[in-house]
Design a protein around this motif. Structure first.
Motif, PDB file in Angstrom:
ATOM      1  N   TRP A 155      48.629  79.462  15.085  1.00 17.91           N
ATOM      2  CA  TRP A 155      48.782  78.341  14.333  1.00 17.91           C
ATOM      3  C   TRP A 155      50.098  77.545  14.899  1.00 17.91           C
ATOM      4  O   TRP A 155      50.050  76.457  14.909  1.00 17.91           O
ATOM      5  N   ALA A 156      51.279  78.377  14.970  1.00 20.80           N
ATOM      6  CA  ALA A 156      52.459  77.618  15.332  1.00 20.80           C
ATOM      7  C   ALA A 156      52.384  76.901  16.627  1.00 20.80           C
ATOM      8  O   ALA A 156      53.366  76.138  16.932  1.00 20.80           O
ATOM      9  N   THR A 157      51.812  77.325  17.611  1.00 12.50           N
ATOM     10  CA  THR A 157      51.863  77.190  19.002  1.00 12.50           C
ATOM     11  C   THR A 157      50.675  76.637  19.479  1.00 12.50           C
ATOM     12  O   THR A 157      50.664  75.719  20.509  1.00 12.50           O
ATOM     13  N   ALA A 158      49.574  76.687  19.110  1.00 17.36           N
ATOM     14  CA  ALA A 158      48.306  76.416  19.662  1.00 17.36           C
ATOM     15  C   ALA A 158      47.984  74.842  19.704  1.00 17.36           C
ATOM     16  O   ALA A 158      47.464  74.332  20.751  1.00 17.36           O
ATOM     17  N   ASP A 159      47.947  74.320  18.586  1.00 15.55           N
ATOM     18  CA  ASP A 159      47.104  72.959  18.317  1.00 15.55           C
ATOM     19  C   ASP A 159      48.049  72.337  17.194  1.00 15.55           C
ATOM     20  O   ASP A 159      47.777  72.517  15.886  1.00 15.55           O
ATOM     21  N   ILE A 160      48.779  71.319  17.649  1.00 13.21           N
ATOM     22  CA  ILE A 160      49.616  70.455  16.793  1.00 13.21           C
ATOM     23  C   ILE A 160      48.895  69.832  15.636  1.00 13.21           C
ATOM     24  O   ILE A 160      49.235  69.588  14.528  1.00 13.21           O
ATOM     25  N   SER A 161      47.570  69.379  16.180  1.00 17.05           N
ATOM     26  CA  SER A 161      46.873  68.844  14.995  1.00 17.05           C
ATOM     27  C   SER A 161      46.319  69.619  13.723  1.00 17.05           C
ATOM     28  O   SER A 161      45.902  69.029  12.743  1.00 17.05           O
ATOM     29  N   LYS A 162      46.591  70.904  14.029  1.00 20.07           N
ATOM     30  CA  LYS A 162      46.403  71.576  12.718  1.00 20.07           C
ATOM     31  C   LYS A 162      47.682  71.927  11.848  1.00 20.07           C
ATOM     32  O   LYS A 162      47.514  72.744  10.919  1.00 20.07           O
ATOM     33  N   HIS A 163      48.784  71.304  12.443  1.00 18.79           N
ATOM     34  CA  HIS A 163      49.949  71.323  11.516  1.00 18.79           C
ATOM     35  C   HIS A 163      49.825  70.045  10.628  1.00 18.79           C
ATOM     36  O   HIS A 163      49.914  69.000  10.884  1.00 18.79           O
ATOM     37  N   LEU A 164      49.677  70.287   9.081  1.00 15.57           N
ATOM     38  CA  LEU A 164      49.393  69.168   8.193  1.00 15.57           C
ATOM     39  C   LEU A 164      50.999  68.685   7.907  1.00 15.57           C
ATOM     40  O   LEU A 164      52.023  69.520   8.031  1.00 15.57           O
ATOM     41  N   PRO A 165      51.297  67.438   7.886  1.00 17.37           N
ATOM     42  CA  PRO A 165      52.334  66.789   7.217  1.00 17.37           C
ATOM     43  C   PRO A 165      52.943  67.602   6.097  1.00 17.37           C
ATOM     44  O   PRO A 165      52.057  68.106   5.388  1.00 17.37           O
ATOM     45  N   PHE A 166      54.246  67.888   5.937  1.00 15.61           N
ATOM     46  CA  PHE A 166      54.604  68.384   4.972  1.00 15.61           C
ATOM     47  C   PHE A 166      54.431  67.909   3.462  1.00 15.61           C
ATOM     48  O   PHE A 166      54.418  68.453   2.393  1.00 15.61           O
ATOM     49  N   ILE A 167      53.949  66.306   3.813  1.00 15.10           N
ATOM     50  CA  ILE A 167      53.456  65.791   2.612  1.00 15.10           C
ATOM     51  C   ILE A 167      52.322  66.103   1.713  1.00 15.10           C
ATOM     52  O   ILE A 167      52.122  65.844   0.569  1.00 15.10           O
ATOM     53  N   TYR A 168      51.578  66.856   2.624  1.00 18.61           N
ATOM     54  CA  TYR A 168      50.251  67.444   2.046  1.00 18.61           C
ATOM     55  C   TYR A 168      50.577  68.897   1.127  1.00 18.61           C
ATOM     56  O   TYR A 168      49.586  69.427   0.670  1.00 18.61           O
ATOM     57  N   ASN A 169      51.734  69.237   1.132  1.00 17.39           N
ATOM     58  CA  ASN A 169      52.111  70.647   0.492  1.00 17.39           C
ATOM     59  C   ASN A 169      53.538  70.689   0.168  1.00 17.39           C
ATOM     60  O   ASN A 169      54.245  71.425   0.685  1.00 17.39           O
ATOM     61  N   LEU A 170      53.990  69.451  -0.500  1.00 12.00           N
ATOM     62  CA  LEU A 170      55.389  69.272  -0.715  1.00 12.00           C
ATOM     63  C   LEU A 170      55.882  70.153  -1.661  1.00 12.00           C
ATOM     64  O   LEU A 170      55.491  70.048  -2.800  1.00 12.00           O
ATOM     65  N   SER A 171      56.556  71.061  -1.242  1.00 17.41           N
ATOM     66  CA  SER A 171      57.328  72.139  -2.207  1.00 17.41           C
ATOM     67  C   SER A 171      58.202  71.542  -3.014  1.00 17.41           C
ATOM     68  O   SER A 171      59.200  70.879  -2.735  1.00 17.41           O
ATOM     69  N   SER A 172      58.156  71.830  -4.584  1.00 17.52           N
ATOM     70  CA  SER A 172      59.070  71.359  -5.323  1.00 17.52           C
ATOM     71  C   SER A 172      60.450  71.762  -5.224  1.00 17.52           C
ATOM     72  O   SER A 172      61.381  71.263  -5.551  1.00 17.52           O
ATOM     73  N   ILE A 173      60.508  72.908  -4.661  1.00 18.98           N
ATOM     74  CA  ILE A 173      61.758  73.610  -4.023  1.00 18.98           C
ATOM     75  C   ILE A 173      62.485  72.811  -3.062  1.00 18.98           C
ATOM     76  O   ILE A 173      63.697  72.529  -3.047  1.00 18.98           O
ATOM     77  N   ALA A 174      61.711  72.212  -2.084  1.00 18.47           N
ATOM     78  CA  ALA A 174      62.174  71.437  -0.979  1.00 18.47           C
ATOM     79  C   ALA A 174      62.937  70.141  -1.608  1.00 18.47           C
ATOM     80  O   ALA A 174      63.819  69.635  -0.581  1.00 18.47           O
ATOM     81  N   ILE A 175      62.575  69.686  -2.541  1.00 17.14           N
ATOM     82  CA  ILE A 175      63.219  68.111  -3.088  1.00 17.14           C
ATOM     83  C   ILE A 175      64.746  68.721  -3.312  1.00 17.14           C
ATOM     84  O   ILE A 175      65.597  67.735  -3.013  1.00 17.14           O
ATOM     85  N   TYR A 176      65.043  69.782  -3.796  1.00 16.22           N
ATOM     86  CA  TYR A 176      66.351  70.310  -3.945  1.00 16.22           C
ATOM     87  C   TYR A 176      67.159  70.414  -2.912  1.00 16.22           C
ATOM     88  O   TYR A 176      68.187  70.509  -2.840  1.00 16.22           O
ATOM     89  N   THR A 177      66.424  71.337  -1.890  1.00 21.53           N
ATOM     90  CA  THR A 177      67.283  72.059  -0.756  1.00 21.53           C
ATOM     91  C   THR A 177      67.364  70.871   0.163  1.00 21.53           C
ATOM     92  O   THR A 177      68.230  71.060   1.219  1.00 21.53           O
ATOM     93  N   TYR A 178      66.619  69.647   0.308  1.00 16.21           N
ATOM     94  CA  TYR A 178      66.954  69.095   1.313  1.00 16.21           C
ATOM     95  C   TYR A 178      66.654  67.345   0.773  1.00 16.21           C
ATOM     96  O   TYR A 178      65.656  66.719   0.971  1.00 16.21           O
ATOM     97  N   LEU A 179      67.658  66.971  -0.352  1.00 17.41           N
ATOM     98  CA  LEU A 179      67.422  65.839  -0.966  1.00 17.41           C
ATOM     99  C   LEU A 179      67.367  64.601  -0.131  1.00 17.41           C
ATOM    100  O   LEU A 179      66.471  63.618  -0.242  1.00 17.41           O
ATOM    101  N   PRO A 180      68.090  64.641   0.873  1.00 20.69           N
ATOM    102  CA  PRO A 180      67.985  63.249   1.529  1.00 20.69           C
ATOM    103  C   PRO A 180      66.692  62.939   2.312  1.00 20.69           C
ATOM    104  O   PRO A 180      66.226  61.739   2.568  1.00 20.69           O
TER     105      PRO A 180
END
Length: 319
Positions: A155-180
C-alpha cells in the motif's frame, strides 16, 4: 446509528450495511434496521494475540478481527468500510471511484494505513486468504490494522491512487497534534474518526445547554465534532431508540443530566450513569497520564500542550 444518520443526511446514494455481534440487543437491532438497508449478524472473532495487544495496552482491539467478515458481503461489487466511531460531515460517495485497498495514512505511522475507513471488493477468495494469513502470521499490533497492513503490504509504495487524502479519515487526535495543518486544511474534512479509548458515547450531553460535561473546547479553534455527534444522536437517533426501548432505559436515556451514550444490553432495569469523563486539566498530571490523554484526543491544547509550547520544545531539541 449516528454514522448511518450522518451518511443519510449527506445524501449517499449507496446502500448501507451494518455488521453486528450477537451481544447487540433486540431493540438496538430494530433501530439499526430502520437506519440500514441490511443488518448482518456475524461471529465475534478474536486474535487471541495477548502479547501484542498487551504491548499496545489495548486488549479490546482483539475483537476488531471481526472486521474481516466484511469481505463476505459478496452481493456487493465494491464497499467502503467505516468504523462505528466515525462521523461523515459531507457526501463521500466519490470513494467508490477508488479501488481495493484504498485507505488514508495512519497518524501514528503514515507508511501504514488506518483501517477505520477503506475501500475494498468483497471476495470469498480474499476472505479465505485473510483468515489463512491471520493463522500463519498473526498481527504485528494484535488487531485488524496490523493484519490488513501486512496483507496489503505494498500500500505504501505501489499505487499512490490508493492513498486516500487524510480528510477522508481525519483523526480527532491529529487536530490537537498538528493544529496549524488543521487550520489550513480542516475545513475540507469529510470523515472524522474518534480514535482512542474515549468515544463520543462515553460523554454526557445536556441538550438544553447543547454542551458536554467533562469537555472544554474553544469554538474559534476548531469545529466541535463531538458536539456535532451528540446533536445528531439527540435529534435523530435517541427518538428511534425511545420508540424501541419504551420504558426500558437505553442507559439512562433522557434525564435531568441529559443523554448518556450506549444502550443497556440487559433487561435488568436501568443502569446508573457512570461519572462524566475527568476534566482535561487534572492537577499535577504525570507524564504517563498526559501521554494517555494525548492518545485519547484530550490534549490541553489551550494550556501546556498549546502549539506555541510544542514549538518551543521542538526548537530546544533542534538547537
Amino acid at each position: 446509528m449516528v454514522l448511518a444518520r450522518s451518511l443519510r443526511n449527506h445524501g449517499t446514494s449507496h446502500k448501507l450495511a451494518a455488521l453486528i455481534g450477537p451481544h447487540v440487543s433486540e431493540p438496538s437491532r430494530a433501530v439499526l434496521h430502520k437506519l440500514y438497508d441490511e443488518v448482518r449478524l456475524v461471529d465475534v472473532m478474536d486474535s487471541g494475540d495477548e502479547a501484542h495487544l498487551a504491548l499496545m495496552k489495548r486488549p479490546d482491539l482483539g475483537v476488531t478481527f471481526t472486521k474481516l467478515h466484511c469481505w463476505t458481503l459478496t452481493h456487493y461489487s465494491k464497499c467502503v468500510f467505516m468504523d462505528a466511531d466515525t462521523l461523515v460531515v459531507c457526501n463521500v460517495d466519490d470513494l467508490f471511484e477508488r479501488e481495493e485497498l484504498s485507505a488514508a495514512p495512519d497518524p501514528g505511522w503514515p507508511d501504514c494505513f488506518n483501517s477505520g475507513v477503506f475501500v475494498f471488493r468483497p471476495s470469498v477468495e480474499t476472505y479465505g486468504k485473510l483468515l489463512t494469513f491471520c493463522t500463519e502470521n498473526g498481527s504485528f499490533d494484535g488487531g485488524d490494522q496490523g493484519v490488513l497492513n501486512s496483507f496489503f503490504s505494498d500500500w505504501a509504495t505501489a499505487d499512490i491512487s490508493k492513498h486516500l487524502p487524510f480528510i477522508y479519515n481525519l483523526s480527532s487526535i491529529a487536530i490537537y497534534t498538528y493544529l496549524p495543518a488543521f487550520r489550513q486544511y480542516g475545513h475540507n474534512a469529510k470523515v472524522v474518526h474518534f480514535l482512542g479509548k474515549v468515544k463520543p458515547w462515553d460523554y454526557v450531553y445536556d441538550p438544553r445547554s447543547r454542551s458536554l460535561k467533562g469537555q472544554t473546547v474553544d469554538p474559534d479553534l476548531q469545529p466541535n465534532y463531538l458536539l456535532q455527534w451528540w446533536e445528531l444522536f439527540s435529534s435523530s437517533v435517541a427518538p428511534l431508540m425511545k420508540e424501541e426501548y419504551g420504558d426500558q432505559p437505553f442507559h439512562s436515556g433522557l434525564s435531568e443530566n441529559g443523554f448518556h451514550g450506549g444502550a443497556s444490553e440487559t433487561n435488568s432495569g436501568p443502569s446508573p450513569l457512570p461519572p462524566p469523563p475527568p476534566p482535561l486539566l487534572p492537577p499535577q498530571m504525570s507524564s504517563q497520564e498526559r501521554k494517555q490523554r494525548w492518545e485519547q484526543g484530550q490534549a490541553d491544547y489551550m494550556g501546556s500542550d498549546a502549539f506555541s509550547n510544542i514549538e518551543r520544545k521542538l526548537d530546544s531539541f533542534l538547537k
